[in-house]
Design a protein around this motif. Structure first.
Motif, short mmCIF file in Angstrom:
data_model
loop_
_atom_site.label_atom_id
_atom_site.label_comp_id
_atom_site.label_asym_id
_atom_site.label_seq_id
_atom_site.Cartn_x
_atom_site.Cartn_y
_atom_site.Cartn_z
N ILE A 41 -17.64 45.66 -17.85
CA ILE A 41 -16.34 45.27 -16.50
C ILE A 41 -15.41 46.65 -17.92
O ILE A 41 -15.13 47.78 -17.24
CB ILE A 41 -15.86 44.58 -16.51
N TRP A 42 -15.44 46.43 -19.33
CA TRP A 42 -14.30 47.41 -20.25
C TRP A 42 -14.85 48.30 -19.71
O TRP A 42 -14.91 50.10 -20.23
CB TRP A 42 -14.35 46.20 -21.33
N LEU A 43 -16.63 48.29 -20.82
CA LEU A 43 -17.19 49.37 -21.57
C LEU A 43 -17.41 50.66 -19.78
O LEU A 43 -17.26 51.83 -20.59
CB LEU A 43 -18.58 48.63 -22.01
N CYS A 44 -17.70 49.94 -19.00
CA CYS A 44 -18.35 50.70 -18.10
C CYS A 44 -17.01 51.12 -16.85
O CYS A 44 -17.08 51.86 -15.59
CB CYS A 44 -19.02 50.04 -16.99
N GLN A 45 -15.43 50.94 -17.26
CA GLN A 45 -14.52 50.74 -16.22
C GLN A 45 -14.65 50.56 -15.38
O GLN A 45 -14.67 51.06 -14.18
CB GLN A 45 -14.71 52.71 -16.71
N GLY A 46 -15.55 49.05 -14.83
CA GLY A 46 -15.62 48.85 -13.69
C GLY A 46 -16.41 49.06 -12.62
O GLY A 46 -16.55 49.03 -11.02
N PRO A 59 -23.35 60.38 -17.09
CA PRO A 59 -24.59 59.14 -17.85
C PRO A 59 -23.91 58.89 -19.28
O PRO A 59 -24.68 57.56 -19.56
CB PRO A 59 -25.91 60.32 -18.70
N ARG A 60 -22.41 58.72 -19.36
CA ARG A 60 -22.08 58.23 -20.96
C ARG A 60 -21.95 57.02 -20.45
O ARG A 60 -22.26 55.43 -21.24
CB ARG A 60 -20.22 58.97 -21.02
N LEU A 61 -21.63 56.86 -19.24
CA LEU A 61 -21.39 55.11 -18.70
C LEU A 61 -22.81 54.32 -18.71
O LEU A 61 -22.84 53.18 -19.29
CB LEU A 61 -20.85 55.27 -17.27
N LEU A 62 -23.59 55.28 -18.53
CA LEU A 62 -25.53 54.50 -18.46
C LEU A 62 -25.99 54.22 -19.38
O LEU A 62 -26.12 52.99 -20.40
CB LEU A 62 -26.09 55.36 -17.60
N LEU A 63 -25.15 54.90 -21.00
CA LEU A 63 -26.53 55.29 -21.82
C LEU A 63 -25.28 53.88 -22.65
O LEU A 63 -25.70 53.31 -23.80
CB LEU A 63 -25.93 56.26 -22.98
N LYS A 64 -23.56 53.82 -22.41
CA LYS A 64 -23.09 52.44 -22.77
C LYS A 64 -23.65 51.19 -22.59
O LYS A 64 -23.60 50.15 -23.33
CB LYS A 64 -21.66 52.65 -22.90
N LEU A 65 -23.94 51.13 -21.23
CA LEU A 65 -24.51 50.01 -20.71
C LEU A 65 -25.68 50.11 -21.53
O LEU A 65 -25.84 48.25 -21.95
CB LEU A 65 -24.79 50.54 -19.28
N TYR A 66 -26.71 50.47 -21.56
CA TYR A 66 -28.24 49.64 -22.25
C TYR A 66 -27.53 50.13 -23.87
O TYR A 66 -28.51 48.87 -24.21
CB TYR A 66 -28.62 52.15 -22.11
N LEU A 67 -26.54 50.98 -24.31
CA LEU A 67 -26.47 50.02 -26.10
C LEU A 67 -25.82 48.86 -26.05
O LEU A 67 -26.35 48.03 -26.96
CB LEU A 67 -25.46 51.09 -26.00
N TYR A 68 -25.35 48.43 -25.29
CA TYR A 68 -24.98 46.89 -25.18
C TYR A 68 -25.99 45.88 -24.96
O TYR A 68 -25.94 45.14 -25.30
CB TYR A 68 -23.74 47.27 -23.61
N GLY A 69 -26.62 46.73 -23.49
CA GLY A 69 -28.04 45.95 -23.40
C GLY A 69 -29.22 45.79 -24.45
O GLY A 69 -29.52 43.89 -24.49
N TYR A 70 -29.32 46.78 -25.25
CA TYR A 70 -30.18 45.86 -26.28
C TYR A 70 -29.81 45.30 -27.34
O TYR A 70 -30.75 45.05 -28.06
CB TYR A 70 -31.00 47.17 -26.49
N GLN A 71 -28.38 45.23 -27.76
CA GLN A 71 -27.95 44.92 -28.60
C GLN A 71 -27.25 43.08 -27.97
O GLN A 71 -27.90 42.39 -28.71
CB GLN A 71 -26.55 45.82 -29.40
N HIS A 72 -27.48 43.41 -26.13
CA HIS A 72 -28.11 41.73 -27.07
C HIS A 72 -28.48 40.80 -25.79
O HIS A 72 -28.70 40.30 -25.06
CB HIS A 72 -26.45 41.34 -25.67
#
Ligand code: SF4
Length: 499
Positions: free
Chosen positions: A97-102, A65-78
């Motif tokens: 790709i870096w944030l989600c480690q591939g 879930p950390r990975l998905l939370l990071k993805l959403y946090l990135y998306g909602y800022q962009h």
């Protein structure tokens, strides 16, 4: 003339176009490292994220879930909110790709995460506010409260009121009757041996209308059986909300903004069409989030409510809300302006009486009246005095023999508020500049003027993501990604909090 030349580009077949190490894809100062560090400080199991528990059963392992939370946090800022677009970013965007480690979760996995973690997302937002407190980014003294309507993920036509259903049924009945009349006319024509002129699809049209009528009828019955005023077919919790003559099918989104860096310290999504009941709840939420015992609140006149002012006073919340102008005073015959209670009568608290413009005292009489759940005391003048009063034509109508006034049992709260507002400091007028920035950024810059989720609870989770994205961007601008990241890393290393 020499031959035209362009800047050189690389060959697509060239090896090592990208750095060999994924970590080299983003610079040391890139804000995605701050996202990574922030999520690293969160205890996702404690925040109740799904699949965050240490142990799991058999079967395919879930995405972290950390990975998905990071993805959403990135998306909602962009300005990337849709799960399909987020999935695409995991394959083509080097920062992601870096944030989600591939990792490349499917859009379904991404969508389910937001859908299933509404309350956990709200909790993650609160954790970010705590972090802002630790970093001294909040003044914790004054907040501005405001609300805006965001469209629901449903067409406004799918939301019905009792009145709209009644009108719709009437229209359908008229249409069905009209078609039946045409059918009868056609039958009469064919019996006379002439051309019936019948529309061959008339029977099918009637059948379709009857089906629509049945559907509307069942909606009306469901609405009457419920305690609601509206029923929504697509998003069951969305409501038709009206403000300034405009109607929106959606939700009323509330925020409280700290006056230091315009960070949103509290947010909520409600179904009310006005803000009159939101002041005390939002101020309480803001106070809890900031750990502030004495808080000053600024709001526009839409938040004015005697009950809300009393609740705020009882809780020690100092609020400044402009008192709306009362409706124009009623006019007597011959367009004479009648004396109004608030402008022309004076309340004498010591004697619990009103003093009229002619100096007569209106005393409290009879038992209190209950109106819309509020208790009102009644005051009236003496008929014999009013009969001989020279101001009578400006005070009473022809039918009245004495003047009667009503006073809410807690009206002293409004009296104190009126005195406070008349002597208020210039910063009270800063409210609009404080709250317009967040809503302007969220709605105009980020284009988030509508929800992708359906249902009140899920929309609350999504609105928390919107505010988290806004707050994160503000902190990056005001503090910088490096300082924020360093604080998060230190917090994670030591488990301590340092300002
Ligand atoms: S009519 Fe009666 S209440 Fe009105 S101003 Fe005259 S004395 Fe006062």
């Amino acid at each position: 003339m020499p031959e035209r030349r362009y800047r050189e580009v690389r060959s697509r077949s060239e090896l090592m176009l990208l750095p060999p190490c994924v970590d080299d894809y983003v610079s040391e100062h890139n804000p995605v490292r701050a996202i990574d560090a922030f999520v690293g400080t969160l205890d996702l199991e404690e925040l109740d994220f799904r699949h965050a528990e240490e142990h799991c059963g058999a079967g395919q392992p879930a995405y972290d879930p950390r990975l998905l939370l990071k993805l959403y946090l990135y998306g909602y800022q962009h300005r990337v909110r849709s799960s399909r677009r987020l999935e695409a970013e995991t394959r083509r965007n080097l920062e992601v790709i870096w944030l989600c480690q591939g990792a490349t979760p499917s859009y379904k996995t991404i969508a389910d995460f937001r859908k299933d973690n509404a309350s956990a997302l709200r909790a993650a937002n609160r954790e970010f506010i705590l972090l802002c407190r630790e970093l001294s980014l909040l003044e914790c003294r004054r907040v501005a409260v405001d609300g805006t309507f965001l469209k629901a993920n449903a067409n406004a036509d799918s939301i019905h009121t009792k009145a709209s259903l009644g009108k719709g049924l009437k229209r359908l009945d008229e249409k069905i009757a009209e078609y039946h009349r045409l059918l009868d006319e056609a039958d009469a024509g064919s019996e006379d041996g002439g051309d019936s002129g019948e529309d061959p699809e008339l029977a099918a049209k009637i059948e379709a209308l009857v089906e629509r009528r049945k559907h509307k009828q069942s909606l009306q019955e469901r609405l009457q059986a419920s305690e609601e005023n509206q029923i929504s077919e697509v998003d069951p919790d969305a409501r038709v909300l009206r403000k300034s003559g405009k109607a929106v099918g959606g939700y009323n989104c509330q925020i409280a903004v700290d006056d230091r860096y315009k960070l949103i310290v509290a947010e909520d999504v409600v179904q009310d069409g006005n803000d009159a009941g939101q002041l005390e709840p939002m101020m309480t939420k803001a106070g809890e989030a900031m750990g502030a015992e004495r808080l000053i609140g600024l709001a526009d006149s839409g938040y004015f409510s005697g009950e809300q002012l009393k609740s705020c006073e009882d809780k020690g919340l100092d609020v400044y809300v402009p008192i709306p102008r009362p409706p124009p005073p009623r006019r007597g015959k011959g367009d004479v302006m009648r004396f109004s209670r608030d402008d022309d009568f004076r309340y004498d608290a010591r004697n619990d009486t009103y003093v009229c413009p002619a100096g007569q005292r209106l005393t409290r009489r009879g038992s209190p009246r209950i109106r819309e759940g509020k208790r009102y005391f009644r005051y009236s003048s003496v008929t014999a005095v009013c009969r001989d009063c020279s101001l009578r034509d400006r005070c009473l109508t022809k039918a009245q023999s004495r003047r009667r006034l009503a006073r809410w049992e807690h009206e002293d709260v409004i009296d104190r508020h009126r005195t406070k507002m008349s002597a208020s400091a210039p910063w009270v007028r800063q409210r609009a500049t404080l709250v317009e920035h967040p809503f302007g950024t969220i709605k105009r810059w980020a284009g988030m003027d509508h929800f992708l989720m359906r249902g009140l609870d899920k929309c609350r989770g999504e609105f928390s993501l919107m505010t988290l994205g806004y707050n994160f961007k503000r902190v990056m601008n005001e503090l910088g990604a490096d300082a924020f990241r360093e604080h998060c890393l230190q917090k994670r290393r030591t488990g301590t909090v340092t300002a």
